[in-house]
Design an enzyme around this catalytic site. Sequence first.
Site, PDB file in Angstrom:
ATOM      1  N   HIS A 195      35.239  31.714  50.360  1.00 46.84           N
ATOM      2  CA  HIS A 195      34.307  32.242  49.368  1.00 46.84           C
ATOM      3  C   HIS A 195      33.127  32.885  49.950  1.00 46.84           C
ATOM      4  O   HIS A 195      32.406  32.254  50.816  1.00 46.84           O
ATOM      5  CB  HIS A 195      33.879  31.024  48.424  1.00 46.84           C
ATOM      6  N   ASP A 238      29.603  34.697  49.554  1.00 51.66           N
ATOM      7  CA  ASP A 238      28.747  34.801  48.353  1.00 51.66           C
ATOM      8  C   ASP A 238      27.772  36.208  48.633  1.00 51.66           C
ATOM      9  O   ASP A 238      26.747  36.041  49.814  1.00 51.66           O
ATOM     10  CB  ASP A 238      27.855  33.553  48.490  1.00 51.66           C
ATOM     11  N   HIS A 258      32.485  37.149  45.883  1.00 54.51           N
ATOM     12  CA  HIS A 258      31.522  36.763  44.707  1.00 54.51           C
ATOM     13  C   HIS A 258      30.286  37.396  44.452  1.00 54.51           C
ATOM     14  O   HIS A 258      29.458  37.334  45.637  1.00 54.51           O
ATOM     15  CB  HIS A 258      31.507  35.209  44.759  1.00 54.51           C
ATOM     16  N   MET A 283      27.037  38.592  43.465  1.00 52.49           N
ATOM     17  CA  MET A 283      25.896  38.446  42.673  1.00 52.49           C
ATOM     18  C   MET A 283      24.794  39.596  42.825  1.00 52.49           C
ATOM     19  O   MET A 283      23.936  39.540  43.712  1.00 52.49           O
ATOM     20  CB  MET A 283      25.442  37.290  43.047  1.00 52.49           C
ATOM     21  N   MET A 310      30.009  29.502  36.484  1.00 54.43           N
ATOM     22  CA  MET A 310      28.888  29.291  37.432  1.00 54.43           C
ATOM     23  C   MET A 310      28.346  27.797  36.855  1.00 54.43           C
ATOM     24  O   MET A 310      27.909  27.704  35.648  1.00 54.43           O
ATOM     25  CB  MET A 310      27.660  30.187  37.470  1.00 54.43           C
ATOM     26  N   ASP A 335      31.871  27.265  40.317  1.00 52.86           N
ATOM     27  CA  ASP A 335      30.942  27.304  41.705  1.00 52.86           C
ATOM     28  C   ASP A 335      29.683  26.881  41.426  1.00 52.86           C
ATOM     29  O   ASP A 335      29.033  27.315  40.485  1.00 52.86           O
ATOM     30  CB  ASP A 335      31.206  28.860  41.791  1.00 52.86           C
TER      31      ASP A 335
HETATM   32  C1  DX5 Z   1      25.550  29.837  44.467  1.00 54.14           C
HETATM   33  C2  DX5 Z   1      26.671  30.437  45.009  1.00 54.14           C
HETATM   34  C3  DX5 Z   1      27.703  29.384  45.391  1.00 54.14           C
HETATM   35  C4  DX5 Z   1      26.990  28.442  46.174  1.00 54.14           C
HETATM   36  C5  DX5 Z   1      27.732  27.155  46.451  1.00 54.14           C
HETATM   37  O1  DX5 Z   1      24.699  31.127  43.904  1.00 54.14           O
HETATM   38  O2  DX5 Z   1      27.549  31.327  44.378  1.00 54.14           O
HETATM   39  O3  DX5 Z   1      28.707  29.691  45.821  1.00 54.14           O
HETATM   40  O4  DX5 Z   1      26.931  28.975  47.583  1.00 54.14           O
HETATM   41  O5  DX5 Z   1      26.960  26.112  47.118  1.00 54.14           O
HETATM   42  P1  DX5 Z   1      26.880  24.640  46.683  1.00 54.14           P
HETATM   43  O6  DX5 Z   1      28.319  24.142  46.940  1.00 54.14           O
HETATM   44  O7  DX5 Z   1      26.244  24.111  47.865  1.00 54.14           O
HETATM   45  O8  DX5 Z   1      26.375  24.653  45.371  1.00 54.14           O
HETATM   46 ZN    ZN Z   2      29.623  31.915  44.714  1.00 54.25          ZN
END
Ligand code: DX5
Ligand code: ZN
Length: 217
Positions: free
Chosen positions: A32, A34, A65, A67, A136, A174
């Site tokens: 994954h 981010d 992902h 964002m 989310m 997530d």
């Molecule tokens: C949050 C991210 C997640 C996050 C997950 O903004 O999209 O993917 O890194 O991390 P944990 O599992 O530590 O919540």
């Molecule tokens: Zn994520």
Amino acid sequence: MKRLAPSILSADFSALAADVNKIETAGAHLIHVDVMDGHFVPNITIGSLVMKSLIGRTSMPFDVHLMISDPDKYINEFVTQQTEFITVHAEACIHLHRTLQQIRSLGVKAGVALNPATSLSRIEYIFEDADLILIMSVNPGFGGQKFINSAVRKVEELARIRTAGGYNFEIEIDGGIGTSNIKTVTEAGVDIAVAGSAVFGAESVENRVRELISLME
Ligand code: DX5
Ligand code: ZN
């Protein structure tokens, strides 16, 4: 098949290939990635260069992902032989249907993410245009946050919609996922669980990956 997607956001970036190797040996299914822009979310992380540096270092597919605001501009950069999903936020897309079509036209599976406060009704008309819906369970921006419980109900509702409508999308969750809740969310209907701090913050990354996968079975 249920899959685990460790988020490299919580990995050691100075030894990324070694960390990725650990999760792969332990049987993790996806990586994954981010991507945050400091605009859509209050944090800046990594871009496609870091992701691409892993090509050939691992055979796990990339689960991207985004964002970021205006993702249409950057989708191309994340298309590689190893990219399975590119997920955009519904809240960041003015023409969501067009964006999903763009992703699919590049030969990649298209995902849509929803923030905790965004209702499922917002994406009612694109269910058949998505290969993945990402629920989310924290507000996006940072790893290591606390799981928001209402995400379980949202996953259950989404799973019902999928069955009733005969849709094919996978359901991903997530944020704040770990050994205490991965079984619950899987039973609620999750196909792919993301975990960052629970994996890379563990004393043994390999054992934690195996434990999380077995809890999903
Ligand atoms: C949050 C991210 C997640 C996050 C997950 O903004 O999209 O993917 O890194 O991390 P944990 O599992 O530590 O919540
Ligand atoms: Zn994520």
